[in-house]
Write a protein that holds these residues in place. Structure first.
Motif, PDB file in Angstrom:
ATOM      1  N   GLY A  66       0.821  -1.204   0.000  1.00 44.61           N
ATOM      2  CA  GLY A  66       0.000   0.000   0.000  1.00 44.61           C
ATOM      3  C   GLY A  66       0.854   1.253   0.000  1.00 44.61           C
ATOM      4  N   TYR A  67       1.963   1.223   0.737  1.00 47.21           N
ATOM      5  CA  TYR A  67       2.878   2.368   0.767  1.00 47.21           C
ATOM      6  C   TYR A  67       3.433   2.645  -0.626  1.00 47.21           C
ATOM      7  CZ  TYR A  67       6.920   5.233   1.958  1.00 47.21           C
ATOM      8  OH  TYR A  67       7.850   6.236   2.013  1.00 47.21           O
ATOM      9  N   LEU A  68       3.817   1.585  -1.327  1.00 46.53           N
ATOM     10  CA  LEU A  68       4.327   1.743  -2.688  1.00 46.53           C
ATOM     11  C   LEU A  68       3.261   2.349  -3.600  1.00 46.53           C
ATOM     12  CD1 LEU A  68       6.280   1.308  -5.032  1.00 46.53           C
ATOM     13  CD2 LEU A  68       5.553  -1.088  -5.102  1.00 46.53           C
ATOM     14  N   ALA A  69       2.054   1.804  -3.533  1.00 46.93           N
ATOM     15  CA  ALA A  69       0.971   2.320  -4.370  1.00 46.93           C
ATOM     16  C   ALA A  69       0.669   3.778  -4.033  1.00 46.93           C
ATOM     17  CB  ALA A  69      -0.277   1.460  -4.189  1.00 46.93           C
ATOM     18  N   GLY A  70       0.638   4.096  -2.755  1.00 46.36           N
ATOM     19  CA  GLY A  70       0.360   5.468  -2.343  1.00 46.36           C
ATOM     20  C   GLY A  70       1.448   6.428  -2.780  1.00 46.36           C
ATOM     21  N   ALA A  71       2.698   6.012  -2.689  1.00 46.51           N
ATOM     22  CA  ALA A  71       3.802   6.881  -3.090  1.00 46.51           C
ATOM     23  C   ALA A  71       3.754   7.183  -4.582  1.00 46.51           C
ATOM     24  CB  ALA A  71       5.134   6.229  -2.717  1.00 46.51           C
ATOM     25  N   VAL A  72       3.441   6.156  -5.376  1.00 46.79           N
ATOM     26  CA  VAL A  72       3.341   6.368  -6.828  1.00 46.79           C
ATOM     27  C   VAL A  72       2.183   7.307  -7.145  1.00 46.79           C
ATOM     28  CG1 VAL A  72       2.865   5.242  -9.029  1.00 46.79           C
ATOM     29  CG2 VAL A  72       4.436   4.172  -7.392  1.00 46.79           C
ATOM     30  N   LEU A  73       1.042   7.080  -6.513  1.00 51.36           N
ATOM     31  CA  LEU A  73      -0.135   7.915  -6.779  1.00 51.36           C
ATOM     32  C   LEU A  73       0.088   9.351  -6.312  1.00 51.36           C
ATOM     33  CD1 LEU A  73      -3.050   8.063  -7.785  1.00 51.36           C
ATOM     34  CD2 LEU A  73      -3.799   7.334  -5.507  1.00 51.36           C
ATOM     35  N   ALA A  74       0.705   9.509  -5.146  1.00 50.36           N
ATOM     36  CA  ALA A  74       0.915  10.855  -4.597  1.00 50.36           C
ATOM     37  C   ALA A  74       1.890  11.670  -5.422  1.00 50.36           C
ATOM     38  CB  ALA A  74       1.409  10.754  -3.157  1.00 50.36           C
ATOM     39  N   SER A  75       2.741  11.003  -6.215  1.00 50.18           N
ATOM     40  CA  SER A  75       3.700  11.733  -7.044  1.00 50.18           C
ATOM     41  C   SER A  75       3.078  12.243  -8.337  1.00 50.18           C
ATOM     42  CB  SER A  75       4.890  10.816  -7.379  1.00 50.18           C
ATOM     43  OG  SER A  75       4.478   9.748  -8.229  1.00 50.18           O
ATOM     44  N   MET A  76       1.825  11.868  -8.596  1.00 49.14           N
ATOM     45  CA  MET A  76       1.150  12.310  -9.807  1.00 49.14           C
ATOM     46  C   MET A  76       0.520  13.689  -9.605  1.00 49.14           C
ATOM     47  SD  MET A  76      -0.715   8.782 -11.015  1.00 49.14           S
ATOM     48  CE  MET A  76       0.240   7.307 -11.350  1.00 49.14           C
ATOM     49  N   LEU A  94      -4.552  -0.150   2.721  1.00 53.40           N
ATOM     50  CA  LEU A  94      -5.053   1.227   2.700  1.00 53.40           C
ATOM     51  C   LEU A  94      -4.281   2.111   3.674  1.00 53.40           C
ATOM     52  CD1 LEU A  94      -8.889   0.516   2.500  1.00 53.40           C
ATOM     53  CD2 LEU A  94      -7.411   1.376   0.668  1.00 53.40           C
ATOM     54  N   ALA A  95      -3.957   1.568   4.847  1.00 55.65           N
ATOM     55  CA  ALA A  95      -3.175   2.337   5.812  1.00 55.65           C
ATOM     56  C   ALA A  95      -1.786   2.648   5.267  1.00 55.65           C
ATOM     57  CB  ALA A  95      -3.066   1.570   7.132  1.00 55.65           C
ATOM     58  N   GLY A  96      -1.195   1.707   4.537  1.00 52.13           N
ATOM     59  CA  GLY A  96       0.109   1.954   3.922  1.00 52.13           C
ATOM     60  C   GLY A  96       0.041   3.059   2.885  1.00 52.13           C
ATOM     61  N   ALA A  97      -1.010   3.039   2.057  1.00 51.05           N
ATOM     62  CA  ALA A  97      -1.177   4.099   1.060  1.00 51.05           C
ATOM     63  C   ALA A  97      -1.364   5.450   1.735  1.00 51.05           C
ATOM     64  CB  ALA A  97      -2.378   3.778   0.159  1.00 51.05           C
ATOM     65  N   ALA A  98      -2.151   5.471   2.815  1.00 51.08           N
ATOM     66  CA  ALA A  98      -2.384   6.720   3.541  1.00 51.08           C
ATOM     67  C   ALA A  98      -1.091   7.241   4.157  1.00 51.08           C
ATOM     68  CB  ALA A  98      -3.441   6.508   4.622  1.00 51.08           C
ATOM     69  N   SER A  99      -0.251   6.355   4.667  1.00 46.06           N
ATOM     70  CA  SER A  99       1.004   6.795   5.280  1.00 46.06           C
ATOM     71  C   SER A  99       1.933   7.403   4.238  1.00 46.06           C
ATOM     72  CB  SER A  99       1.692   5.626   5.999  1.00 46.06           C
ATOM     73  OG  SER A  99       2.198   4.675   5.086  1.00 46.06           O
ATOM     74  N   ALA A 100       1.930   6.854   3.014  1.00 45.50           N
ATOM     75  CA  ALA A 100       2.755   7.426   1.951  1.00 45.50           C
ATOM     76  C   ALA A 100       2.274   8.823   1.585  1.00 45.50           C
ATOM     77  CB  ALA A 100       2.733   6.512   0.727  1.00 45.50           C
ATOM     78  N   PHE A 101       0.955   8.992   1.459  1.00 48.74           N
ATOM     79  CA  PHE A 101       0.387  10.308   1.169  1.00 48.74           C
ATOM     80  C   PHE A 101       0.770  11.301   2.266  1.00 48.74           C
ATOM     81  CE2 PHE A 101      -1.939   8.661  -2.296  1.00 48.74           C
ATOM     82  CZ  PHE A 101      -2.531   9.710  -2.967  1.00 48.74           C
ATOM     83  N   ALA A 102       0.642  10.878   3.521  1.00 54.51           N
ATOM     84  CA  ALA A 102       0.944  11.783   4.632  1.00 54.51           C
ATOM     85  C   ALA A 102       2.414  12.166   4.641  1.00 54.51           C
ATOM     86  CB  ALA A 102       0.555  11.131   5.955  1.00 54.51           C
ATOM     87  N   LEU A 103       3.296  11.204   4.393  1.00 55.28           N
ATOM     88  CA  LEU A 103       4.729  11.491   4.352  1.00 55.28           C
ATOM     89  C   LEU A 103       5.049  12.504   3.256  1.00 55.28           C
ATOM     90  CD1 LEU A 103       7.730  10.921   5.007  1.00 55.28           C
ATOM     91  CD2 LEU A 103       7.609   9.027   3.382  1.00 55.28           C
TER      92      LEU A 103
END
Length: 387
Positions: free
Chosen positions: A55-65, A104-113
């Protein structure tokens, strides 16, 4: 709305504490009672941890868009999602739900970071207070230590594992409300963000990229299973309430120390040294299950893993070329290491009844990461002898 640099950095600390220290890492102290009560196998426990990193990986990729809306809105939304996922873990009872919530929590943590760093560090640098960014990164350790203390107190009071998740959700929600006040509004990201150009994959960056992935694999096994290992070893069980608190307390101030050393001796050289120090901490728990060795492991791994994350990104930004493209590739490499580590360790742990083999593999990965960092440093110095 204006905030003093210190209050702004405090907002960043609380955002990192909620999303990373609690949202991402509270799984470690909750894991042992959760495994016993449900029950879960070691491989299932490892898969749940890996789901968070996927989830962190997915969130980091999405947040960079290029995303519509303000960075502050995305930050607050990700913090709300973190608290909701923590709360729902207390109501869940099946593997598919556990995996989905931790993803989902991993994706959220990437967005927050990403969004808290963009909001806080950019503003601190613009006002000449860049040194306060260490306060921001200290949030990871503060969140780990605070949530570990709450979990330990609740366990001593006889709380069930579900209550531990509810308490973690309450901590994350309280920190998020403080962030709402401490971090002021900003301009919409869609008005300012542009796509990065292509990223050149030269040899020194390729070495750093591989080193970062190996570091992700090398730290995450200890960070996932150290409390479970302590609980499962009779001679260590008395340390369970304290070991993860110590881990977090060592993480909190470590960024200041290691980045200061990096500025003096060179980022990549200090990155290599930190990898060797962390490898020593992992080896301590792999080779000798004793209270002293576990304490050494918590101090050395806790005192390096946040700093290595920061040092790797600093080295990336100073390596020339487009930093955003390079940072995206570094995030992917780091995430792959984190994803593989817990799943691999969980299966071997279940098959052999010991974490010794996965931990020794982690030691080898960290030592190889140190060598690759030195290789990258040597190549950069050969190209630019004055650096």
């Amino acid at each position: 709305m204006h905030r003093s640099p210190f209050l702004l950095s405090l907002g960043g600390l609380l955002a990192m504490a909620a999303a990373m220290g609690v949202g991402r890492f509270v799984y470690t102290p909750i894991l042992p009672p959760m495994v016993e009560a449900i029950p879960l196998t070691k491989s299932q426990a490892g898969l749940i941890a890996s789901a968070n990193f996927v989830g962190y990986l997915a969130g980091a990729v999405l947040a960079s868009m290029r995303l519509p809306g303000s960075r502050r809105l995305w930050l607050l939304s990700s913090l709300a999602a973190t608290a909701i996922c923590l709360l729902d873990m207390g109501f869940a009872s099946t593997m598919p739900v556990f995996l989905a919530l931790r993803f989902l929590a991993g994706a959220a943590s990437a967005f927050a970071l990403i969004f808290s760093s963009a909001l806080v560090i950019d503003r601190l640098a613009a006002t000449g207070n860049g040194a306060l960014s260490a306060v921001h990164f200290a949030g990871v350790g503060v969140g780990i230590a605070a949530s570990a203390a709450v979990v330990a107190l609740l366990l001593q009071a006889g709380a069930e594992w579900t209550t531990l998740w509810f308490a973690s959700a309450a901590m994350a929600a309280a920190a998020s409300l403080a962030v709402l006040w401490l971090v002021p509004r900003d301009q919409p990201t869609g008005q300012t963000v542009q796509r990065p150009d292509g990223t050149r994959l030269d040899l020194d960056f390729a070495a750093l990229l591989a080193a970062y992935g190996l570091f992700g694999f090398g730290y995450v096994i200890t960070a996932t299973f150290i409390v479970d290992m302590v609980r499962g070893t009779p001679s260590l069980a008395h340390l369970e309430p304290y070991i993860w608190i110590l881990f977090g307390l060592c993480a909190a101030p470590s960024v200041v120390l290691w980045t200061a050393l990096g500025r003096r001796w060179g980022i990549l050289r200090i990155y290599a040294v930190a990898c060797v120090v962390e490898a020593s901490g992992v080896a301590a728990s792999a080779l000798w299950l004793h209270p002293a060795s576990i304490l050494v492991s918590a101090v050395l791994v806790g005192g390096t893993f946040v700093s290595l994350t920061a040092l790797g990104l600093v080295a990336t930004r100073s390596g020339g070329g487009d930093p955003r493209g390079r940072i995206a590739l570094m995030t992917v490499s780091f995430s792959i290491g984190q994803i593989v580590g817990p799943a691999f360790a969980g299966y071997v742990y279940e098959a052999t009844g010991s974490l010794a083999t996965p931990l020794l593999a982690a030691v080898a990965a960290l030592l190889l990461a140190a060598l690759l960092a030195l290789l990258a440093d040597a190549r950069r110095r050969a190209v630019s002898p004055s650096t």
